[in-house]
Write a protein that holds these residues in place. Structure first.
Motif, PDB file in Angstrom:
ATOM      1  N   ASN A 113       0.832  -1.202   0.000  1.00 36.30           N
ATOM      2  CA  ASN A 113       0.000   0.000   0.000  1.00 36.30           C
ATOM      3  C   ASN A 113       0.868   1.254   0.000  1.00 36.30           C
ATOM      4  N   LEU A 114       1.901   1.251  -0.845  1.00 35.76           N
ATOM      5  CA  LEU A 114       2.785   2.407  -0.936  1.00 35.76           C
ATOM      6  C   LEU A 114       2.141   3.443  -1.851  1.00 35.76           C
ATOM      7  N   ARG A 115       1.371   4.325  -1.269  1.00 38.99           N
ATOM      8  CA  ARG A 115       0.620   5.302  -2.060  1.00 38.99           C
ATOM      9  C   ARG A 115       1.542   6.345  -2.686  1.00 38.99           C
ATOM     10  N   THR A 116       1.188   6.747  -3.911  1.00 37.20           N
ATOM     11  CA  THR A 116       1.982   7.756  -4.616  1.00 37.20           C
ATOM     12  C   THR A 116       1.110   8.836  -5.260  1.00 37.20           C
ATOM     13  N   ASP A 117      -0.195   8.812  -4.976  1.00 34.47           N
ATOM     14  CA  ASP A 117      -1.085   9.820  -5.552  1.00 34.47           C
ATOM     15  C   ASP A 117      -0.775  11.192  -4.955  1.00 34.47           C
ATOM     16  N   ARG A 118      -1.450  12.217  -5.439  1.00 34.00           N
ATOM     17  CA  ARG A 118      -1.163  13.589  -5.016  1.00 34.00           C
ATOM     18  C   ARG A 118      -1.431  13.822  -3.530  1.00 34.00           C
ATOM     19  N   GLU A 119      -2.310  13.011  -2.937  1.00 35.68           N
ATOM     20  CA  GLU A 119      -2.611  13.146  -1.515  1.00 35.68           C
ATOM     21  C   GLU A 119      -1.890  12.097  -0.673  1.00 35.68           C
ATOM     22  N   ALA A 120      -0.919  11.436  -1.255  1.00 38.08           N
ATOM     23  CA  ALA A 120      -0.210  10.372  -0.553  1.00 38.08           C
ATOM     24  C   ALA A 120       0.520  10.906   0.676  1.00 38.08           C
ATOM     25  N   PRO A 121       0.551  10.144   1.763  1.00 41.33           N
ATOM     26  CA  PRO A 121       1.289  10.578   2.961  1.00 41.33           C
ATOM     27  C   PRO A 121       2.756  10.882   2.679  1.00 41.33           C
ATOM     28  N   ALA A 122       3.348  10.186   1.708  1.00 44.85           N
ATOM     29  CA  ALA A 122       4.772  10.382   1.407  1.00 44.85           C
ATOM     30  C   ALA A 122       5.055  11.761   0.833  1.00 44.85           C
ATOM     31  N   ARG A 123       4.040  12.456   0.339  1.00 45.83           N
ATOM     32  CA  ARG A 123       4.244  13.790  -0.257  1.00 45.83           C
ATOM     33  C   ARG A 123       4.069  14.928   0.758  1.00 45.83           C
ATOM     34  N   ARG A 124       3.752  14.600   1.997  1.00 46.59           N
ATOM     35  CA  ARG A 124       3.491  15.634   3.002  1.00 46.59           C
ATOM     36  C   ARG A 124       4.728  15.883   3.854  1.00 46.59           C
ATOM     37  N   PRO A 125       4.886  17.105   4.370  1.00 42.70           N
ATOM     38  CA  PRO A 125       5.982  17.365   5.323  1.00 42.70           C
ATOM     39  C   PRO A 125       5.840  16.475   6.544  1.00 42.70           C
ATOM     40  N   GLN A 126       6.972  16.136   7.153  1.00 48.98           N
ATOM     41  CA  GLN A 126       6.962  15.181   8.249  1.00 48.98           C
ATOM     42  C   GLN A 126       7.742  15.704   9.430  1.00 48.98           C
ATOM     43  N   VAL A 127       7.447  15.143  10.578  1.00 47.51           N
ATOM     44  CA  VAL A 127       8.300  15.306  11.747  1.00 47.51           C
ATOM     45  C   VAL A 127       9.220  14.094  11.760  1.00 47.51           C
ATOM     46  N   GLY A 128      10.506  14.330  11.659  1.00 44.86           N
ATOM     47  CA  GLY A 128      11.438  13.224  11.473  1.00 44.86           C
ATOM     48  C   GLY A 128      12.021  12.696  12.764  1.00 44.86           C
ATOM     49  N   THR A 129      11.981  11.376  12.927  1.00 43.28           N
ATOM     50  CA  THR A 129      12.702  10.680  13.989  1.00 43.28           C
ATOM     51  C   THR A 129      13.448   9.522  13.340  1.00 43.28           C
ATOM     52  N   LEU A 130      14.422   8.980  14.037  1.00 37.49           N
ATOM     53  CA  LEU A 130      15.190   7.864  13.501  1.00 37.49           C
ATOM     54  C   LEU A 130      14.234   6.753  13.082  1.00 37.49           C
ATOM     55  N   THR A 131      14.292   6.345  11.807  1.00 36.80           N
ATOM     56  CA  THR A 131      13.299   5.444  11.232  1.00 36.80           C
ATOM     57  C   THR A 131      13.986   4.324  10.449  1.00 36.80           C
ATOM     58  N   PRO A 132      14.419   3.250  11.127  1.00 32.74           N
ATOM     59  CA  PRO A 132      15.089   2.167  10.407  1.00 32.74           C
ATOM     60  C   PRO A 132      14.145   1.293   9.587  1.00 32.74           C
ATOM     61  N   ILE A 133      12.821   1.445   9.794  1.00 28.01           N
ATOM     62  CA  ILE A 133      11.841   0.627   9.071  1.00 28.01           C
ATOM     63  C   ILE A 133      10.815   1.557   8.427  1.00 28.01           C
ATOM     64  N   LEU A 134      10.679   1.499   7.108  1.00 22.34           N
ATOM     65  CA  LEU A 134       9.696   2.303   6.401  1.00 22.34           C
ATOM     66  C   LEU A 134       8.284   1.837   6.755  1.00 22.34           C
ATOM     67  N   ALA A 135       7.393   2.788   7.020  1.00 18.84           N
ATOM     68  CA  ALA A 135       5.999   2.446   7.309  1.00 18.84           C
ATOM     69  C   ALA A 135       5.346   1.793   6.098  1.00 18.84           C
ATOM     70  N   GLY A 136       4.308   1.026   6.350  1.00 19.71           N
ATOM     71  CA  GLY A 136       3.649   0.296   5.279  1.00 19.71           C
ATOM     72  C   GLY A 136       3.033   1.177   4.223  1.00 19.71           C
ATOM     73  N   ASP A 137       2.672   2.418   4.575  1.00 21.54           N
ATOM     74  CA  ASP A 137       2.092   3.333   3.597  1.00 21.54           C
ATOM     75  C   ASP A 137       3.107   4.356   3.078  1.00 21.54           C
ATOM     76  N   GLY A 138       4.366   4.236   3.524  1.00 18.72           N
ATOM     77  CA  GLY A 138       5.409   5.133   3.058  1.00 18.72           C
ATOM     78  C   GLY A 138       5.344   6.524   3.643  1.00 18.72           C
ATOM     79  N   SER A 139       4.582   6.730   4.712  1.00 18.38           N
ATOM     80  CA  SER A 139       4.370   8.074   5.248  1.00 18.38           C
ATOM     81  C   SER A 139       5.627   8.703   5.824  1.00 18.38           C
ATOM     82  N   ASP A 140       6.607   7.889   6.231  1.00 18.55           N
ATOM     83  CA  ASP A 140       7.830   8.418   6.834  1.00 18.55           C
ATOM     84  C   ASP A 140       9.032   8.270   5.906  1.00 18.55           C
ATOM     85  N   ILE A 141       8.812   8.426   4.601  1.00 13.33           N
ATOM     86  CA  ILE A 141       9.857   8.201   3.617  1.00 13.33           C
ATOM     87  C   ILE A 141      11.084   9.077   3.852  1.00 13.33           C
ATOM     88  N   GLY A 142      10.887  10.371   4.176  1.00 17.95           N
ATOM     89  CA  GLY A 142      12.024  11.252   4.393  1.00 17.95           C
ATOM     90  C   GLY A 142      12.887  10.800   5.547  1.00 17.95           C
TER      91      GLY A 142
END
Length: 382
Positions: free
Chosen positions: A202-231
């Motif tokens: 469920n790696l969304r890539t549409d215009r409203e995808a979580p991966a396209r939004r600004p994020q609050v970053g913390t150490l993330t060794p595992i990508l979320a299932g929806d790609g929301s913490d890509i950065g």
């Protein structure tokens, strides 16, 4: 590494047992059972999360997920001499899921509840569970078992059985309620392994995808299932993971391009000939999807098992070869099961020394594994 996977009574998977290797490529025509195989793995993982009953309910309940054909096919049915029809049932109605590795195995049998006036009378019931050592269940190697509400564990030192005083509810698994560091450490170990299985579908890539939004970053060794913490996931690879592998994967797919992560944890791509980097909102769906796959497959904390469902979706054909190289590199660090429609991707991965092709075909509504001999398997009895 999982060496055997067994599924019985789930959707089109009437009775399937698979041998698995390091890199497994599941393919077949539309409707051949690929999605059912993927969902069955999800259900097994949900057992360790304590939500297998809720997951079955979300699929429409046990009755809608059970194999809809006859319990067995006669020779006359298979040859077309007799119509496909129901026969006298020899066993109980059940959905069975199991797997084993070189050290441990697990199986669960879910069935229908007894008649009741409760509003929850259609909830499936865990009838039987078993945990054993080795690849094949036997009488001497069972270390934990459950029949109905009763469960027991085998003492590791003495080998004697200890009955558990507290009865299990019909929706509680031994994997979640009998696993502890003292008496059930093997269950605890196996449960944590199953909880770490990683699914990407469920790696969304549409215009409203979580991966396209600004994020609050913390150490993330595992990508979320929806790609929301890509950065954050990419920045983690840069700082504590294989930074060179990340740079090589991006350059391989995008003709010398490079990635960066800005202060808002937004992904930026620099490409030859452009005067400024493109931010994540400007990237095409295919480009963003490939970057998400890079972050997933180059995780600094690889799981024992990663399952990818149609990773080639929305990718340009020119990205299939780089994707195959990325997947084979990831398979050096973890076991992979990849479900794919792409003949190009399947062919590229099948040529790899560790590639293990699972070709599915539908016959009389039943999923059949082509050109593979099923390994031995034994289900625990009710």
């Amino acid at each position: 590494m999982i060496t055997r996977l067994a599924i019985s009574g789930y959707r089109s998977l009437r009775d399937v047992t698979l041998a698995l290797g390091r890199l497994n490529i599941v393919t077949g025509a539309n409707g051949s059972g690929k999605s059912s195989l993927y969902r069955a793995l999800r259900l097994l993982s949900d057992v360790a999360q304590g939500r297998v009953i809720a997951s079955l309910a979300a699929e429409g309940g046990l009755s809608s997920t059970l194999w809809a054909g006859p319990e067995k096919f006669s020779r006359e049915m298979k040859t077309g001499r007799h119509p496909v029809q129901g026969t006298r049932r020899g066993g109980p109605i059940s959905l069975q899921l199991g797997f084993s590795s070189e050290d441990y195995g697990y199986a669960i049998d879910l069935g229908l509840p007894p008649p009741s006036t409760s509003r929850f009378a259609l909830d499936p019931v865990i009838k039987v569970e078993a945990v054993w050592t080795g690849e094949l269940l036997g009488r001497a190697n069972v270390i934990a078992e459950r029949h109905g509400a009763h469960s027991r564990l085998r003492e590791s030192k003495s080998g004697t059985w200890r009955d558990c005083a507290e009865h299990l509810s019909h929706f509680d698994s031994v994997m979640t309620h009998r696993a502890d560091p003292l008496d059930g450490w093997e269950l605890l170990l196996l449960r944590e392994r199953m909880r770490q299985w990683r699914f990407y579908d469920n790696l969304r890539t549409d215009r409203e995808a979580p991966a396209r939004r600004p994020q609050v970053g913390t150490l993330t060794p595992i990508l979320a299932g929806d790609g929301s913490d890509i950065g954050a996931a990419l920045q983690t690879i840069i700082e504590i993971g294989d930074r060179d592998a990340l740079a090589d994967a991006v350059a391989d797919a995008f003709d010398g391009a490079s990635l960066d992560v800005n202060d808002r944890f937004e992904v930026e791509m620099s490409q030859h000939g452009l005067l400024r980097p493109l931010n994540v909102a400007e990237l095409s769906e295919g480009t963003l999807r490939y970057i998400l796959l890079i972050a997933a497959l180059l995780s600094p904390r690889p799981p024992e098992l990663m399952i990818l469902n149609e990773p080639e979706a929305s990718l340009h054909p020119d990205l299939i070869a780089p994707l195959a190289r990325l997947v084979t590199k990831a398979a050096e660090r973890c076991q992979i099961i990849l479900v794919s429609h792409s003949s190009q991707l399947v062919a590229a991965l099948d040529r790899h020394p560790d590639g293990w092709l699972v070709q599915l075909e539908k016959q009389l509504g039943e999923t059949i594994v082509m050109d593979r001999t099923a390994p031995p398997w034994k289900w625990p009895s009710r």
